[in-house]
Design a protein around this motif. Structure first.
Motif, PDB file in Angstrom:
ATOM      1  N   THR A   1     -10.588 111.815  68.301  1.00 29.60           N
ATOM      2  CA  THR A   1     -11.466 112.621  67.444  1.00 29.60           C
ATOM      3  C   THR A   1     -12.916 112.519  67.933  1.00 29.60           C
ATOM      4  N   VAL A   2     -13.309 111.341  68.393  1.00 29.24           N
ATOM      5  CA  VAL A   2     -14.652 111.152  68.946  1.00 29.24           C
ATOM      6  C   VAL A   2     -14.786 111.953  70.240  1.00 29.24           C
ATOM      7  N   ALA A   3     -13.785 111.854  71.106  1.00 34.34           N
ATOM      8  CA  ALA A   3     -13.806 112.583  72.380  1.00 34.34           C
ATOM      9  C   ALA A   3     -13.854 114.089  72.142  1.00 34.34           C
ATOM     10  N   ALA A   4     -13.132 114.565  71.144  1.00 37.81           N
ATOM     11  CA  ALA A   4     -13.136 115.998  70.834  1.00 37.81           C
ATOM     12  C   ALA A   4     -14.537 116.451  70.433  1.00 37.81           C
ATOM     13  N   GLU A   5     -15.227 115.660  69.633  1.00 36.19           N
ATOM     14  CA  GLU A   5     -16.596 116.005  69.244  1.00 36.19           C
ATOM     15  C   GLU A   5     -17.525 116.018  70.462  1.00 36.19           C
ATOM     16  N   LEU A   6     -17.377 115.021  71.325  1.00 39.32           N
ATOM     17  CA  LEU A   6     -18.223 114.972  72.523  1.00 39.32           C
ATOM     18  C   LEU A   6     -17.921 116.137  73.460  1.00 39.32           C
TER      19      LEU A   6
ATOM     20  N   PRO B   1     -23.084 122.192  80.145  1.00 42.67           N
ATOM     21  CA  PRO B   1     -21.964 122.469  81.063  1.00 42.67           C
ATOM     22  C   PRO B   1     -21.315 121.216  81.649  1.00 42.67           C
ATOM     23  N   ALA B   2     -22.073 120.155  81.875  1.00 44.01           N
ATOM     24  CA  ALA B   2     -21.505 118.940  82.470  1.00 44.01           C
ATOM     25  C   ALA B   2     -22.323 117.723  82.016  1.00 44.01           C
ATOM     26  N   PRO B   3     -22.172 117.335  80.746  1.00 43.59           N
ATOM     27  CA  PRO B   3     -22.988 116.219  80.262  1.00 43.59           C
ATOM     28  C   PRO B   3     -22.578 114.887  80.888  1.00 43.59           C
ATOM     29  N   ARG B   4     -23.579 114.071  81.206  1.00 42.12           N
ATOM     30  CA  ARG B   4     -23.329 112.689  81.648  1.00 42.12           C
ATOM     31  C   ARG B   4     -23.372 111.839  80.391  1.00 42.12           C
ATOM     32  N   ILE B   5     -22.317 111.069  80.161  1.00 40.31           N
ATOM     33  CA  ILE B   5     -22.172 110.308  78.919  1.00 40.31           C
ATOM     34  C   ILE B   5     -22.074 108.828  79.234  1.00 40.31           C
ATOM     35  N   LEU B   6     -22.851 108.035  78.503  1.00 39.38           N
ATOM     36  CA  LEU B   6     -22.745 106.583  78.584  1.00 39.38           C
ATOM     37  C   LEU B   6     -21.982 106.093  77.367  1.00 39.38           C
TER      38      LEU B   6
ATOM     39  N   LEU C   1     -10.634 108.495  77.961  1.00 34.27           N
ATOM     40  CA  LEU C   1     -10.287 109.751  77.287  1.00 34.27           C
ATOM     41  C   LEU C   1     -11.282 110.853  77.652  1.00 34.27           C
ATOM     42  N   LEU C   2     -12.543 110.510  77.744  1.00 33.62           N
ATOM     43  CA  LEU C   2     -13.555 111.493  78.130  1.00 33.62           C
ATOM     44  C   LEU C   2     -13.336 111.970  79.558  1.00 33.62           C
ATOM     45  N   ARG C   3     -13.019 111.045  80.437  1.00 34.84           N
ATOM     46  CA  ARG C   3     -12.759 111.415  81.832  1.00 34.84           C
ATOM     47  C   ARG C   3     -11.552 112.332  81.939  1.00 34.84           C
ATOM     48  N   GLU C   4     -10.529 112.071  81.121  1.00 33.17           N
ATOM     49  CA  GLU C   4      -9.349 112.933  81.126  1.00 33.17           C
ATOM     50  C   GLU C   4      -9.682 114.346  80.668  1.00 33.17           C
ATOM     51  N   ARG C   5     -10.743 114.498  79.898  1.00 32.34           N
ATOM     52  CA  ARG C   5     -11.210 115.808  79.449  1.00 32.34           C
ATOM     53  C   ARG C   5     -12.166 116.433  80.464  1.00 32.34           C
ATOM     54  N   GLY C   6     -12.354 115.742  81.591  1.00 30.01           N
ATOM     55  CA  GLY C   6     -13.220 116.270  82.641  1.00 30.01           C
ATOM     56  C   GLY C   6     -14.695 115.945  82.453  1.00 30.01           C
ATOM     57  N   LEU C   7     -15.003 115.031  81.545  1.00 26.53           N
ATOM     58  CA  LEU C   7     -16.397 114.669  81.293  1.00 26.53           C
ATOM     59  C   LEU C   7     -16.791 113.452  82.121  1.00 26.53           C
TER      60      LEU C   7
END
Length: 150
Positions: free
Chosen positions: A68-73, A79-84, A97-103
């Motif tokens: 649910t957190v990954a879905a919100e992010l 277009p290509a946010p860098r996330i810490l 999970l974020l990487r699996e979504r291509g983030l």
């Protein structure tokens, strides 16, 4: 009660009750809920407590929650946010999970010796999922987080 807020340093703090054998206070000025200094556990005790959690990729409930957190992010209008993933934990499941979504996500957790790569910053987003309440010097940590953002 002579307790000061960990965030705004106000003396207007009231006790909310006891949770896991530690008192919880709430600041009357900024609303922060925190544990008073005398009830803060050592880093070693904190790590031992975290090590007992079942925050693993194999825990379906934990993964569902982080999805649910990954879905919100994933909805970030960039277009290509860098996330810490600040305080990612030993298995940094949210980062995975974020990487699996291509983030583009980077895990960071000093408690588990996950350092920031020297060229990691700046980030578009810093996520601190279930983390802020554990920080010992909240103003200093928030300043650090701010320094990592674009």
């Amino acid at each position: 009660m002579n307790m000061f807020c960990r965030l705004c340093h106000s003396a207007d703090c009231r006790e909310m009750g006891v949770f896991w054998k530690r008192r919880l206070l709430q600041c009357g000025d900024c609303g922060l809920v925190f544990v008073p200094d005398g009830d803060v556990v050592s880093r070693e005790a904190e790590r031992q407590r975290y090590d007992r959690h079942t925050n693993h990729r194999t825990d379906p409930g934990y993964v569902r929650y982080l999805e649910t957190v990954a879905a919100e992010l994933s909805r970030i209008p960039h277009p290509a946010p860098r996330i810490l993933d600040f305080g990612a934990g030993p298995e940094y499941v949210l980062t995975q999970l974020l990487r699996e979504r291509g983030l583009d996500s980077v895990p960071y957790d000093p408690l588990y010796n996950l350092p920031l790569p020297v060229d990691a910053a700046p980030f578009d987003v810093v996520i601190a999922c279930e983390v802020l309440e554990h920080l010992r010097d909240l103003p200093q940590e928030l300043t650090f987080i701010y320094s990592l953002l674009k």
